[in-house]
Design an enzyme around this catalytic site. Structure first.
Site, PDB file in Angstrom:
ATOM      1  N   ASP A   6       0.879  -1.174   0.000  1.00  9.61           N
ATOM      2  CA  ASP A   6       0.000   0.000   0.000  1.00  9.61           C
ATOM      3  C   ASP A   6       0.913   1.220   0.000  1.00  9.61           C
ATOM      4  O   ASP A   6       2.131   1.101   0.184  1.00  9.61           O
ATOM      5  CB  ASP A   6      -0.898  -0.002   1.253  1.00  9.61           C
ATOM      6  CG  ASP A   6      -1.806   1.230   1.305  1.00  9.61           C
ATOM      7  OD1 ASP A   6      -2.348   1.617   0.249  1.00  9.61           O
ATOM      8  OD2 ASP A   6      -1.968   1.817   2.391  1.00  9.61           O
ATOM      9  N   SER A   7       0.303   2.398  -0.167  1.00 13.88           N
ATOM     10  CA  SER A   7       1.103   3.623  -0.145  1.00 13.88           C
ATOM     11  C   SER A   7       1.554   3.976   1.265  1.00 13.88           C
ATOM     12  O   SER A   7       2.269   4.957   1.437  1.00 13.88           O
ATOM     13  CB  SER A   7       0.277   4.776  -0.713  1.00 13.88           C
ATOM     14  OG  SER A   7      -0.851   4.990   0.109  1.00 13.88           O
ATOM     15  N   TYR A  38      -0.966   7.912  -3.319  1.00 14.48           N
ATOM     16  CA  TYR A  38      -1.176   7.429  -4.674  1.00 14.48           C
ATOM     17  C   TYR A  38      -2.386   8.131  -5.327  1.00 14.48           C
ATOM     18  O   TYR A  38      -2.508   8.164  -6.548  1.00 14.48           O
ATOM     19  CB  TYR A  38      -1.513   5.927  -4.678  1.00 14.48           C
ATOM     20  CG  TYR A  38      -0.386   4.974  -4.353  1.00 14.48           C
ATOM     21  CD1 TYR A  38       0.931   5.396  -4.199  1.00 14.48           C
ATOM     22  CD2 TYR A  38      -0.657   3.607  -4.209  1.00 14.48           C
ATOM     23  CE1 TYR A  38       1.941   4.489  -3.902  1.00 14.48           C
ATOM     24  CE2 TYR A  38       0.346   2.693  -3.923  1.00 14.48           C
ATOM     25  CZ  TYR A  38       1.643   3.137  -3.764  1.00 14.48           C
ATOM     26  OH  TYR A  38       2.630   2.226  -3.473  1.00 14.48           O
ATOM     27  N   GLY A  39      -3.283   8.610  -4.469  1.00 12.02           N
ATOM     28  CA  GLY A  39      -4.629   9.023  -4.900  1.00 12.02           C
ATOM     29  C   GLY A  39      -4.683   9.998  -6.051  1.00 12.02           C
ATOM     30  O   GLY A  39      -5.632   9.979  -6.831  1.00 12.02           O
ATOM     31  N   CYS A  69      -4.816  -1.701  -1.358  1.00 12.01           N
ATOM     32  CA  CYS A  69      -4.993  -0.300  -1.731  1.00 12.01           C
ATOM     33  C   CYS A  69      -6.015  -0.230  -2.869  1.00 12.01           C
ATOM     34  O   CYS A  69      -5.817  -0.863  -3.913  1.00 12.01           O
ATOM     35  CB  CYS A  69      -3.643   0.230  -2.206  1.00 12.01           C
ATOM     36  SG  CYS A  69      -3.728   1.861  -2.922  1.00 12.01           S
ATOM     37  N   ASN A  70      -7.079   0.510  -2.642  1.00  9.25           N
ATOM     38  CA  ASN A  70      -8.101   0.633  -3.690  1.00  9.25           C
ATOM     39  C   ASN A  70      -7.571   1.368  -4.916  1.00  9.25           C
ATOM     40  O   ASN A  70      -7.919   1.040  -6.054  1.00  9.25           O
ATOM     41  CB  ASN A  70      -9.318   1.399  -3.147  1.00  9.25           C
ATOM     42  CG  ASN A  70     -10.022   0.657  -2.046  1.00  9.25           C
ATOM     43  OD1 ASN A  70      -9.482   0.504  -0.952  1.00  9.25           O
ATOM     44  ND2 ASN A  70     -11.215   0.170  -2.314  1.00  9.25           N
ATOM     45  N   THR A  71      -6.734   2.367  -4.684  1.00  8.91           N
ATOM     46  CA  THR A  71      -6.243   3.178  -5.801  1.00  8.91           C
ATOM     47  C   THR A  71      -5.349   2.345  -6.712  1.00  8.91           C
ATOM     48  O   THR A  71      -5.503   2.371  -7.943  1.00  8.91           O
ATOM     49  CB  THR A  71      -5.456   4.396  -5.269  1.00  8.91           C
ATOM     50  OG1 THR A  71      -6.203   5.013  -4.230  1.00  8.91           O
ATOM     51  CG2 THR A  71      -5.180   5.393  -6.370  1.00  8.91           C
ATOM     52  N   GLU A 148      -1.665   9.093   7.699  1.00  9.81           N
ATOM     53  CA  GLU A 148      -0.205   8.943   7.635  1.00  9.81           C
ATOM     54  C   GLU A 148       0.484   9.732   8.750  1.00  9.81           C
ATOM     55  O   GLU A 148       1.546   9.359   9.220  1.00  9.81           O
ATOM     56  CB  GLU A 148       0.323   9.389   6.265  1.00  9.81           C
ATOM     57  CG  GLU A 148       0.030   8.404   5.145  1.00  9.81           C
ATOM     58  CD  GLU A 148       0.706   7.047   5.324  1.00  9.81           C
ATOM     59  OE1 GLU A 148       1.918   7.000   5.584  1.00  9.81           O
ATOM     60  OE2 GLU A 148       0.006   6.015   5.200  1.00  9.81           O
ATOM     61  N   CYS A 180     -11.200   3.220   0.602  1.00  9.97           N
ATOM     62  CA  CYS A 180      -9.746   3.444   0.663  1.00  9.97           C
ATOM     63  C   CYS A 180      -9.278   2.791   1.952  1.00  9.97           C
ATOM     64  O   CYS A 180      -9.924   2.948   2.998  1.00  9.97           O
ATOM     65  CB  CYS A 180      -9.449   4.945   0.690  1.00  9.97           C
ATOM     66  SG  CYS A 180      -7.723   5.338   1.065  1.00  9.97           S
ATOM     67  N   THR A 181      -8.163   2.068   1.877  1.00 10.36           N
ATOM     68  CA  THR A 181      -7.753   1.298   3.052  1.00 10.36           C
ATOM     69  C   THR A 181      -7.213   2.170   4.182  1.00 10.36           C
ATOM     70  O   THR A 181      -7.038   1.687   5.294  1.00 10.36           O
ATOM     71  CB  THR A 181      -6.710   0.227   2.663  1.00 10.36           C
ATOM     72  OG1 THR A 181      -5.625   0.867   1.959  1.00 10.36           O
ATOM     73  CG2 THR A 181      -7.327  -0.843   1.789  1.00 10.36           C
ATOM     74  N   HIS A 182      -6.954   3.422   3.908  1.00 13.58           N
ATOM     75  CA  HIS A 182      -6.579   4.318   5.011  1.00 13.58           C
ATOM     76  C   HIS A 182      -7.787   4.670   5.891  1.00 13.58           C
ATOM     77  O   HIS A 182      -7.624   5.014   7.057  1.00 13.58           O
ATOM     78  CB  HIS A 182      -5.970   5.626   4.477  1.00 13.58           C
ATOM     79  CG  HIS A 182      -4.522   5.513   4.099  1.00 13.58           C
ATOM     80  ND1 HIS A 182      -4.101   4.849   2.973  1.00 13.58           N
ATOM     81  CD2 HIS A 182      -3.399   5.985   4.708  1.00 13.58           C
ATOM     82  CE1 HIS A 182      -2.778   4.916   2.893  1.00 13.58           C
ATOM     83  NE2 HIS A 182      -2.328   5.598   3.934  1.00 13.58           N
TER      84      HIS A 182
END
Ligand code: DGL
Length: 217
Positions: A6-7, A38-39, A69-71, A148, A180-182
Site C-alpha cells: 500500500d502507499s 497514490y490518490g 490499496c483501492n487506488t 499517515e 480506501c484502506t486508510h
C-alpha cells in the site's frame, strides 16, 4: 508467503483482518511511504510503482500478492495480472454491493480517492447497482494524509471527517462505504458522527477471506 503493499499504513487494516483469518501465516508488507499518496497520481505512475513493488515481493517468494490499496487496484491490477500470470493477485474495491443491498434509504455514499473513482472497476461496479440505489461519491484524499500523520481522532480528524460525510448524510445516505484502506483507521470518528443515521461498510473481512482461499490452496 503472502505479499501486501500500500502507499503507507492504510493496508495494515487488511493485514490485520488477514492475520485474524490466518493466524501465524508468514507475510511481507511494504508500506510505500516514499510515494504516498497514490490518490492523485497518474495511471502510468501508479502502474510503474505497482510493478516495482510486485517484482520486489516476487523476489521475496510471495504469492499471492495483495494490492492492499483501492487506488492501486483501480489503476494497476489489470496490468499486473497480464504481466504476471503465475501470481494470484487480490485487490480492493469499494464494497458497493453489500451497501446497496442493505440500504433502506436507497442512497449510498462512497468515500475514496480520486484515482479509485477514475478506474474502470469502480465505474463498472457502480453502474451495476446504480439502477437500485443512488450512489453518491465523495473524494476524501485529505484523510490519507491525516492517517499517515497518525491523526485518527481529536478535533482535526473530526473536522476532516465531518466535512466529507455531512453532505452525504444530508443527501440521505444510510450507508457509508470506505473505499480506501486508510479510512478504516478513522472508523471510530466516522461512526460517532454518523451514529443513528448511517452505517459504515468496508471490505477488509471479505478481502481477508478471499486471500485465505489462495493461501490454503
Ligand atoms: N490506501 C490507498 C487506497 O486504498 C491509497 C491512498 C493514497 O495513497 O492516496 O486508496
Amino acid at each position: 508467503m503472502t505479499g501486501f503493499f500500500d502507499s503507507g499504513f492504510g493496508g495494515l487494516c487488511i493485514l490485520e483482518a488477514f492475520l485474524r483469518e490466518c493466524p501465524g501465516e508468514p507475510f511481507v508488507y511494504i508500506a510505500d511511504n516514499a510515494n504516498c499518496p497514490y490518490g492523485n497520481k497518474s495511471q502510468p505512475e501508479i502502474v510503474a510503482i505497482a510493478e516495482r513493488l510486485t517484482k520486489e515481493l516476487i523476489a521475496r517468494g510471495c504469492n499471492p500478492i495483495v494490492l492492499a490499496c483501492n487506488t492501486a487496484t483501480a489503476q494497476a491490477i489489470d496490468f499486473l495480472r497480464e504481466a504476471h500470470p503465475e501470481i494470484n493477485f487480490v485487490g480492493l474495491e469499494p464494497a458497493i454491493k453489500p451497501a446497496a443491498l442493505s440500504s433502506r434509504s436507497g442512497v449510498v455514499g462512497v468515500l475514496a480517492t480520486r484515482g479509485t473513482f477514475a478506474g474502470r472497476l469502480y465505474r463498472a461496479t457502480s453502474c451495476r447497482y446504480a439502477g437500485n440505489v443512488k450512489v453518491i461519491t465523495q473524494v476524501a484524499d485529505d484523510w490519507v494524509e491525516l492517517v499517515e500523520r497518525g491523526v485518527t481522532d481529536g478535533p482535526e480528524a473530526e473536522k476532516a471527517v465531518a466535512d466529507k460525510i455531512l453532505p452525504l448524510l444530508a443527501a440521505g445516505a444510510d450507508r457509508l462505504v470506505l473505499g480506501c484502506t486508510h479510512f478504516p483507521h478513522l472508523r471510530p470518528v466516522i461512526e460517532r458522527l454518523a451514529a443513528g443515521r448511517a452505517e459504515v461498510v468496508d471490505s477488509s473481512l471479505a478481502v481477508a477471506r478471499q486471500i485465505r482461499r489462495f493461501v490454503k490452496s
